[in-house]
Design a protein around this motif. Structure first.
Motif, short mmCIF file in Angstrom:
data_model
loop_
_atom_site.label_atom_id
_atom_site.label_comp_id
_atom_site.label_asym_id
_atom_site.label_seq_id
_atom_site.Cartn_x
_atom_site.Cartn_y
_atom_site.Cartn_z
N GLY A 402 0.69 -1.09 -0.11
CA GLY A 402 0.24 -0.04 0.04
C GLY A 402 1.25 0.92 -0.16
O GLY A 402 0.52 2.23 -0.99
N CYS A 403 2.02 1.17 0.77
CA CYS A 403 2.83 2.42 0.49
C CYS A 403 3.40 2.80 -0.34
O CYS A 403 3.15 3.88 -0.86
N GLY A 404 3.94 1.27 -0.79
CA GLY A 404 4.45 1.75 -2.09
C GLY A 404 3.47 2.01 -3.06
O GLY A 404 3.61 2.91 -4.03
N GLY A 405 2.41 1.40 -3.36
CA GLY A 405 1.09 1.71 -4.12
C GLY A 405 0.92 3.07 -3.84
O GLY A 405 0.60 4.00 -4.96
N LEU A 406 0.87 4.14 -3.02
CA LEU A 406 0.49 5.21 -3.11
C LEU A 406 1.55 6.30 -3.62
O LEU A 406 1.76 6.96 -4.56
N ALA A 407 2.96 5.44 -3.35
CA ALA A 407 4.29 5.74 -3.96
C ALA A 407 4.32 6.26 -5.58
O ALA A 407 4.46 7.12 -6.26
N PRO A 413 4.91 11.90 -9.65
CA PRO A 413 5.68 13.19 -9.68
C PRO A 413 6.16 13.51 -9.63
O PRO A 413 7.28 14.71 -9.75
N TYR A 414 6.86 13.44 -7.79
CA TYR A 414 7.97 13.75 -7.42
C TYR A 414 9.38 12.72 -7.15
O TYR A 414 10.46 12.69 -6.12
N ARG A 415 8.93 11.59 -7.98
CA ARG A 415 9.98 10.57 -7.54
C ARG A 415 11.94 11.12 -7.58
O ARG A 415 12.78 10.70 -7.65
N GLN A 416 11.90 12.17 -9.02
CA GLN A 416 13.19 12.74 -8.92
C GLN A 416 14.07 13.95 -7.92
O GLN A 416 14.45 13.83 -8.20
N GLY A 490 11.36 13.12 -2.22
CA GLY A 490 10.66 12.14 -2.98
C GLY A 490 9.59 11.21 -2.44
O GLY A 490 9.14 11.45 -0.99
N ASN A 491 9.26 10.48 -2.73
CA ASN A 491 7.97 9.43 -2.94
C ASN A 491 8.29 8.44 -1.91
O ASN A 491 7.09 7.61 -1.68
N ARG A 492 9.67 7.95 -1.39
CA ARG A 492 9.44 6.75 -1.26
C ARG A 492 10.84 6.97 0.54
O ARG A 492 11.74 5.94 0.15
#
Lengths: 596, 442
Positions: A402-407, A413-416, A490-492
């Motif tokens: 689920g956390c990964g799913g949201l990420a 859009p924020y991975r970078q 970032g998203n992670r």
């Protein structure tokens, strides 16, 4: 592509609906009535006591939830003081007890305490407490009155500090009461037109988002990262800072001040009642919003990467696991009077799995409870290592979790924005493995207490460890930082620095797995797209430009490095583990064997 | 301790520095006027388009250089004195060297067009060019890109990302037709137009017209057409940057002349990368090779020689890659724009017009010569080996599946390719055995 007028309208609708969602929290009024008390508190004697304590509030219509809660707190604290002064054991009481043991060489007996108190409710309470707390002193000899007095003074202090918990309202109880009372004393526009408000906020929000997202189908399929770093949202600009602040605020309210989000719970009451038969809690609202975020942003993800079947399939997978496993099944289980469980949430991410209340629920719920317990344990000891051996940790982190799913959806859009420096990697390793150790110690403590009944392990209170863990890791890190920091780091952030399950999966992936990212001969041009768009902050280019397989504990196998590579250099593969840790080698230069 | 001075911190110079460090304890100084740190020139377009920031394009963190004792000088070399073994710098003291490596790269071609020095006209090679492009393209109504090669299409894509209408002048019959065969050149041309680029084929620049402030106002083409624009990108290829070397005893032709050991005519002076020209070209290759990979490999090789392991520069089978908007391209071996007399070809294109493979082989012997692949990734390792083993085309087609490097779950097209090939060349035996994965995953 420049946003069209149509898209801008969509974004406008989305922003308005989000603003309305916030405004909504200030629309309702609050009035404490007997009916509200009835619904908020089930225990009649507690209700009666509350009714008396809060009687000055009754019938008053509060415009603000803040004042309402402030008053609840004030009156309950006042009641606590009253209770303390009533039940507190005084100097005089101690004197009375001592006078039961005249002369020197006292032999203590707690039977004599009864005589030192009257038979009023207070007297009986005090006598009972003192008897309980001094039973261990029976038969003990005291040379003088002074010795006994010292002993009793200590006991008295212990008793007095426990009085609020026994007779009054502990902090914990006040917290729960505030939420329950606010929720059931609420009246006004949101209660009257729940459906309308649901449509205006969540409904319009989905519509606006889709109006913004769907026209991206007009773009030709392919990597579209234009202006990612020019954007005030995705390039760590002012929109990003506002978004992050709002997300952080949301999590702070959710975890620590849910009494201020009761209007949101009202909003989704109808849905909650359909699904599980009960009124919505703050967690139901959160789960509902979370699932919608994954769904709507999942549509965006699929459109953005629609040239890649890998991304389409894994996005559908995270949407499915969120909707079915994290959201619907647990609610339906409640409706069926079964223990509610997210069947794909694995310890130690699911850190409450071995908590006493969970074990008690599962073991007392017949076959299905036992099956859930066994399933959870199988996932931990067989599921994780075996599946990770075959596919790497991605099977969980970017396909199921689920956390990964949201990420991977809301957070894409924020991975970078993840930090790729060596320093960040060093911090990451200490932190994530430290938290894994912390979670294991915490769980050992919890189990020790569960089986032995003793709450002390090696001089530490196991309840303290778990509450520290719950506060620091479960709420502050996973929620506030984990999602709130998307636009900053970032998203992670959680997955990389905090998730103990990711650490466990990572250890398996690093040392015993068929998974790796292979590089394509000498084709790398060191452009840096792979590293930039790695949400886990892996410097993918470092490996690619020297022709080395990428085998990193943290890699969640999202596959975006491979997608953004303009030269077709990277490929996620499950292959024979032989040669997995091969020498780095670049193909193409036959002058000499070049080891990069 | 020997002092190695390297002029130019591009991929060639930097690779040389890194490998000299790996193999020796020499003092190493890397000089560049362009940037303090090594950055990836190939990522220049991505900075403009906002995919990355400048710092993302640096392949090594800034602390890397100190840790590896590679001394960086951000300065302009004004003079090389090969007698004194010394280089003079614009703002730092002169540097003595024991070994000098010239890796000064290349500069955009300008063919003496009237107006080529106007404000608003630039090539696209350096960071400074990027600054200029950024400045020149603010709020403009149209940009013209001159020259249909890899840099031209990148610049077109860059302007397109900013919603600037682009006219793309290409001299050849199709985009990059001087390198790509007709079939794929047409496919890419179609794709360029699909992105709403105004692609003008068989059109050359004649003149650039100024406005009254000396800025670009329009271009005139060889067909006499005047196209109003405020920016002109000159991307008609590059030539070796020999400015620094011209006034020295180091021999030059179009580039700095070197032998197979990358040595110039002056002892202890080497030249590598885009600025170097082989006195005698390697068979089947050109004397000047200006791609990232050759720069890197020359750097690797010269480092060996300088560190005492003297070896000739001997690259393996040719390979290259690029991306044209959304279509990726890789090539292995030799696929020339026109078939040679002894060559035969097999071209396969997917119905989408976005995927294609072009095989070239010996007409009589069926020996495989090379492949262009579009939208389907292929393994370098397989083709490197097959080209060295000189396998025949039947083998390549039969084993195409093994060379596939597409991401998981991507559709396989080998079956189609084999079928089409067998239709066209029924006499060539193709074994099509494909191992199918259980459920597609195991």
């Amino acid at each position: 592509m420049k946003a069209s007028l149509f898209q801008k309208a969509g974004m406008g609708i989305f922003i308005i609906s989000s603003a309305l969602l916030i405004v909504l929290l200030f629309l309702n009024k609050y009035r404490l009535t007997d009916a509200a008390l009835e619904r908020a508190v089930t225990d009649p004697s507690e209700r009666k006591m509350l009714g008396t304590a809060l009687s000055p509030m009754k019938g008053i219509a509060y415009q603000s939830g803040y004042t309402f809660n402030e008053n609840i707190e004030e009156y309950l604290e006042r009641e606590n003081q009253h209770i303390s002064s009533k039940f507190e054991i005084t100097d005089m009481d101690i004197g009375n007890v001592i006078s039961q043991f005249p002369g020197q060489d006292i032999q203590y007996s707690n039977e004599k305490i009864t005589n030192a108190f009257d038979t009023t409710e207070t007297g009986r309470f005090k006598a009972r407490k003192l008897k309980d707390y001094t039973s261990w002193m029976n038969e003990r000899q005291y040379e003088s009155e002074q010795g006994l007095r010292e002993q009793l003074e200590n006991t008295r202090q212990n008793i007095n500090t426990s009085i609020i918990n026994d007779q009054g309202f502990s902090d914990y109880k006040i917290k729960a009461l505030k939420l329950a009372l606010t929720r059931h004393s609420s009246f006004g526009p949101v209660s009257e037109n729940t459906t309308l408000w649901l449509v205006l906020t969540i409904g319009l929000g989905i519509l606006g988002a889709l109006i913004f997202i769907l026209p991206k189908l007009k773009l030709l399929p392919g990597i579209k990262n234009d202006h990612v770093f020019h954007s005030a949202n995705t390039g760590r600009g002012w929109i990003g800072y506002i978004t992050g602040t709002l997300l952080i605020g949301f999590y702070v309210i959710l975890y620590w001040y849910p009494e201020y989000m009761t209007s949101w719970m009202l909003l989704v009451d109808p849905i909650s009642k359909v699904l599980n038969g009960h009124e919505a809690s703050q967690w139901f609202f959160y789960g509902f919003l979370y699932t919608l975020a994954i769904g709507v942003m999942g549509v965006r993800m699929i459109i953005k990467y629609r040239h890649s079947k890998y991304h389409i399939i894994r996005t559908l997978s995270v949407i499915f696991f969120q909707v079915a496993f994290a959201f619907l099944i647990p609610e339906i289980l409640i409706r069926l009077n079964q223990p509610s469980m997210d069947l794909k949430n694995i310890w130690p991410l699911n850190y409450t799995f071995f908590f006493d209340y969970n074990l008690s629920t599962l073991t007392s719920s017949g076959t299905i409870g036992i099956a859930m317990l066994v399933w959870g344990i199988i996932l931990i000891i067989i599921g994780v290592p075996v599946i990770t051996y075959f596919y790497g940790k991605r099977w969980y982190c970017s396909w199921v979790c689920g956390c990964g799913g949201l990420a991977e959806t809301l957070g894409d859009p924020y991975r970078q924005l993840s930090d790729k420096s060596l320093k960040a990697w060093q911090i990451e390793r200490w932190m994530v493995h430290g938290i894994l150790v912390f979670s294991v110690i915490m769980t050992i403590g919890v189990l020790y207490t569960y089986f032995t009944g003793s709450s002390m392990l090696l001089g530490i209170n196991t309840y303290d460890i778990r509450s520290v863990y719950g506060f620091l890791i479960g709420a502050a890190f996973a929620g506030v930082v984990g999602v709130g920091f998307y636009p900053f780091m970032g998203n992670r952030v959680w997955c990389r620095f905090g998730c103990p399950l990711a650490a466990y999966l990572g250890i398996v992936q690093r040392f015993k797995s068929r998974f790796r990212i292979t590089t394509n001969g000498g084709q790398c041009i060191s452009c840096g797209n792979c590293s930039t768009y790695c949400e886990m902050g892996i410097d993918v280019r470092w490996y690619a430009q020297r022709g080395q397989n990428i085998i990193r504990a943290s890699c969640v196998g999202c596959g975006v490095c491979s997608s953004v590579c303009p030269r077709g250099v990277l490929k996620l593969e499950n292959k024979d583990p032989k040669g997995r840790f091969g020498e780095p080698i670049l193909i193409g230069n036959d002058s000499a064997t070049i080891r990069s | 301790m020997k002092h190695i001075v390297i002029i130019g911190n591009g991929i060639a110079g930097t690779t040389a520095a890194r490998h000299i460090r790996k193999n020796s304890d020499y003092d190493i100084t890397l000089i560049s006027a362009e940037s303090k740190h090594f950055w990836s020139r190939t990522a220049l377009m991505y900075i403009y388009m906002g995919h990355m920031k400048y710092h993302h394009t640096k392949p090594y963190e800034d602390r890397f250089w100190k840790k590896n004792r590679i001394n960086l000088i951000h300065d302009y070399v004004e003079k090389i004195d090969t007698k004194q073994k010394q280089v003079t710098l614009a703002s730092s003291p002169p540097l003595r060297y024991d070994v000098l490596i010239i890796a000064t790269g290349a500069k955009p071609n300008k063919f003496g067009w009237p107006g080529q020095e106007l404000e608003g006209v630039t090539g696209m090679v350096s960071l400074q060019d990027l600054d200029r492009i950024e400045r020149y393209t603010q709020g403009i109504a149209r940009g013209v890109v001159v020259g249909g090669g890899l840099i031209g299409i990148e610049l077109s894509e860059m302007l397109h990302s900013r919603n600037i209408p682009v006219t793309f002048l290409v001299r050849e019959k199709q985009f990059w037709n001087n390198v790509l065969p007709e079939q794929e050149a047409s496919m890419i041309s179609r794709h360029i137009r699909e992105h709403h680029i105004d692609l003008k084929l068989e059109t050359e620049l004649k003149e650039i017209l100024p406005d009254k402030n000396g800025r670009v106002r329009a271009v005139v083409t060889n067909t006499g057409e005047e196209i109003a624009c405020q920016f002109v990108g000159l991307t008609a290829g590059v030539h070796p940057n020999t400015d620094l070397v011209k006034s020295t005893a180091i021999e030059t032709n179009r580039g700095v002349l070197v032998n197979e050991f990358l040595e110039t005519n002056i002892p202890d002076v080497y030249a590598i990368g885009d600025c170097a020209e082989r006195r005698k070209a390697i068979a089947g290759r050109t004397a000047i090779e200006q791609v990232w990979y050759t720069g890197r490999m020359m750097g690797e090789t010269v480092a060996q020689t300088i560190c005492g392991n003297k070896i000739a520069y001997h690259p393996g089978p040719w390979f290259n890659s690029a991306k044209f908007f959304d279509i990726e391209y890789q090539t292995y071996g030799n696929v020339k724009p026109q078939l040679g007399a002894n060559e035969d070809e097999f071209y396969w294109e997917h119905s989408s017009g976005k995927l294609a493979m072009h095989f070239v082989f010996d007409k009589n012997e069926q020996t495989f010569f090379g492949i262009n692949t579009f939208g389907i990734r292929l393994k370098h390792e397989c083709f490197d080996q097959w080209l060295k083993e000189k396998v025949d085309i039947g083998h390549i087609i039969s084993h195409l599946r093994e060379a596939n490097f597409d991401p998981e779950f991507f559709k396989n097209h080998e079956k189609d390719v084999i079928q089409a090939f067998s239709g066209q060349y029924p006499e060539i035996r193709v074994a099509s055995r494909q191992r199918r994965k259980t459920l597609g995953i195991f």
